[in-house]
Design a protein around this motif. Structure first.
Motif, PDB file in Angstrom:
ATOM      1  N   ALA A  50       0.724  -1.139  -0.175  1.00 34.70           N
ATOM      2  CA  ALA A  50       0.096   0.021  -0.055  1.00 34.70           C
ATOM      3  C   ALA A  50       0.850   1.284   0.092  1.00 34.70           C
ATOM      4  CB  ALA A  50      -0.936   0.068   1.329  1.00 34.70           C
ATOM      5  N   LYS A  51       2.148   1.311   0.689  1.00 33.13           N
ATOM      6  CA  LYS A  51       2.769   2.368   0.800  1.00 33.13           C
ATOM      7  C   LYS A  51       3.700   2.645  -0.614  1.00 33.13           C
ATOM      8  CE  LYS A  51       4.916   3.933   4.389  1.00 33.13           C
ATOM      9  NZ  LYS A  51       4.817   5.190   5.226  1.00 33.13           N
ATOM     10  N   GLY A  52       4.052   1.544  -0.950  1.00 29.63           N
ATOM     11  CA  GLY A  52       5.038   1.644  -2.040  1.00 29.63           C
ATOM     12  C   GLY A  52       6.475   1.504  -1.578  1.00 29.63           C
ATOM     13  N   VAL A 149       4.771  13.127   2.760  1.00 30.08           N
ATOM     14  CA  VAL A 149       4.661  13.922   4.510  1.00 30.08           C
ATOM     15  C   VAL A 149       3.775  13.107   5.157  1.00 30.08           C
ATOM     16  CG1 VAL A 149       3.531  15.989   5.375  1.00 30.08           C
ATOM     17  CG2 VAL A 149       4.917  16.110   3.294  1.00 30.08           C
ATOM     18  N   SER A 150       4.290  12.591   6.324  1.00 28.41           N
ATOM     19  CA  SER A 150       3.244  11.855   7.305  1.00 28.41           C
ATOM     20  C   SER A 150       2.218  12.553   7.448  1.00 28.41           C
ATOM     21  CB  SER A 150       4.310  11.541   8.623  1.00 28.41           C
ATOM     22  OG  SER A 150       5.369  10.937   8.337  1.00 28.41           O
ATOM     23  N   PRO A 151       1.002  11.811   7.872  1.00 28.09           N
ATOM     24  CA  PRO A 151      -0.278  12.338   8.193  1.00 28.09           C
ATOM     25  C   PRO A 151      -0.299  12.606   9.460  1.00 28.09           C
ATOM     26  CG  PRO A 151      -0.596   9.841   7.923  1.00 28.09           C
ATOM     27  CD  PRO A 151       1.064  10.454   7.678  1.00 28.09           C
ATOM     28  N   ILE A 177       5.401  14.972  14.909  1.00 26.25           N
ATOM     29  CA  ILE A 177       6.536  14.598  13.943  1.00 26.25           C
ATOM     30  C   ILE A 177       6.827  13.130  14.644  1.00 26.25           C
ATOM     31  CG2 ILE A 177       7.530  16.534  13.389  1.00 26.25           C
ATOM     32  CD1 ILE A 177       9.812  16.084  15.585  1.00 26.25           C
ATOM     33  N   GLU A 178       7.218  12.271  14.019  1.00 26.69           N
ATOM     34  CA  GLU A 178       7.569  10.652  14.155  1.00 26.69           C
ATOM     35  C   GLU A 178       8.201  10.588  15.519  1.00 26.69           C
ATOM     36  OE1 GLU A 178       8.438  11.983  11.642  1.00 26.69           O
ATOM     37  OE2 GLU A 178       7.123  11.293   9.853  1.00 26.69           O
ATOM     38  N   SER A 179       8.292   9.594  16.119  1.00 25.83           N
ATOM     39  CA  SER A 179       9.073   9.068  17.297  1.00 25.83           C
ATOM     40  C   SER A 179      10.360   9.207  17.138  1.00 25.83           C
ATOM     41  CB  SER A 179       8.668   7.695  17.815  1.00 25.83           C
ATOM     42  OG  SER A 179       8.985   6.759  16.925  1.00 25.83           O
TER      43      SER A 179
HETATM   44 MG    MG Z   1       7.421   7.251   7.627  1.00 30.24          MG
END
Ligand code: MG
Ligand code: TXA
Length: 334
Positions: A50-52, A149-151, A177-179
């Motif tokens: 799904a993400k490629g 871009v992250s959701p 933002i991500e961990s």
């Molecule tokens: Mg990511």
């Protein structure tokens, strides 16, 4: 379909979908994840598809509590345990040696596994409910197409994957933002991805200096978030000082360019630019800025902006997470 994460039916529906081997858009305090049962190789394969995303890029496995660590990790060094005690549940992922029999596909074939226990109440409820159905860990990368871009909202996730995906709406993500990722497989803590927890805070909590590599080590595990170009909106991102912005505005605008200025400093906009430029204030608080960052980049894209001029973040470790994401967003792909 988007379901309200505050309803118990939504939590049950998400847990059951995970148990059936389906994908779920799951809110966390950092960003939304595209979740699947980490123990179900076919389900995990759906995430990569799904993400490629290349199948050798490892995913983070999310657990309902610190008890989940021993299921996936073969060894937890003392300093890692101290980090868990200090920051879980929360925006911290630890890379630990993996039990050979578990989550091999989710781990992208590495002999380590990334583990995180999120603090978002909806994520926690889904993880706990899934656990009672036999789903012991949930693999979830950020719910965006590879490199994008992250959701940070349910609507962002629907924009990436459509509403055919079951998405649980947990509101806008607090952290944004991500961990922070710390590699705990090399005898000392090594920062792989900065986030809102700083190396200083981590070092203090674990009693060892957290190493911040200046450039990626050749033998380091693959990490999508560590590719030079990542988190990129459609518009071109340029990091500029306020002086550089002012100098650029002294030139005539290029036809058809639509420019957004996202700055902490105030910038004087010459009349010639009035039709082609919007100014948006950037928070001077690094936490708030992290919270706003991805949603703001997406919003500029949605407005048809073609160039985003972002004021370079200030020096200082508090800005490391934001600086990292902006630098990668500003790096051209290829
Ligand atoms: Mg990511
Ligand atoms: O905040 C977050 O961490 C979000 C939410 C959904 O939890 N997840 C996230 O996942 O950012 P993702 O897949 O977009 O980024 C995970 C990062 C990647 O850079 C990946 O390579 C790294 O973690 N990672 C995962 N397992 C690893 C491992 N065994 N060794 C090295 N890096 C690993």
């Amino acid at each position: 379909m988007i379901l309200d994460g505050q309803s118990s039916q939504a939590i049950a529906a998400a847990a059951q979908a995970l148990q059936r081997g389906e994908l779920v858009g799951l809110p966390t305090e950092t960003v939304y994840g595209l979740a699947a049962d980490a123990g179900n190789d076919a389900a995990v394969a759906k995430i990569f598809e799904a993400k490629g995303r290349p199948a050798n890029h490892p995913l983070i496995v999310h657990v309902a509590s610190a008890h989940g660590v021993a299921r996936f990790a073969s060894h937890v060094p003392d300093f890692a345990q101290k980090l868990i005690d200090a920051f879980w549940p929360g925006p911290l992922t630890l890379i630990l040696p993996r039990r050979p029999d578990l989550a091999a596909v989710a781990a992208g074939g590495q002999n380590s596994v990334g583990l995180r226990c999120p603090s978002h109440p909806t994520a926690h409820a889904v993880l706990q409910s899934a656990e009672t159905l036999g789903v012991l860990g949930v693999a979830a990368p950020s719910a965006n197409l590879f490199g994008r871009v992250s959701p940070t909202t349910a609507a962002h996730v629907a924009g990436e994957f459509g509403e055919g995906l079951l998405i649980i709406d947990g509101g806008a993500c607090d952290v944004g933002i991500e961990s922070t990722i710390v590699d705990c497989t090399r005898g000392e803590p090594i920062l792989l991805r900065p986030g809102v927890l700083t190396a200083e805070q981590l070092s203090q909590a674990c009693g060892m200096t957290v190493i911040t590599p200046t450039k990626p080590q050749a033998d380091a595990p693959r990490a999508s978030g560590t590719l030079d170009s990542h988190y990129a909106p459609h518009a071109t991102v340029r990091l500029m000082t306020a002086v550089q912005m002012q100098q650029a505005l002294a030139n005539a605008p290029v036809a058809r360019e639509r420019v957004a200025v996202w700055a902490r400093s105030s910038v004087q906009v010459p009349a010639a630019w009035a039709k082609q430029l919007i100014c948006h204030p950037m928070s001077a608080d690094p936490r708030q800025c992290a919270h706003d960052l991805f949603a703001q980049l997406r919003d500029f894209d949605a407005q048809g902006i073609t160039q985003i001029w972002v004021e370079t973040p200030p020096e200082g470790v508090d800005w490391d997470g934001v600086r990292d994401r902006l630098t990668r967003a500003a790096t051209p792909a290829g």
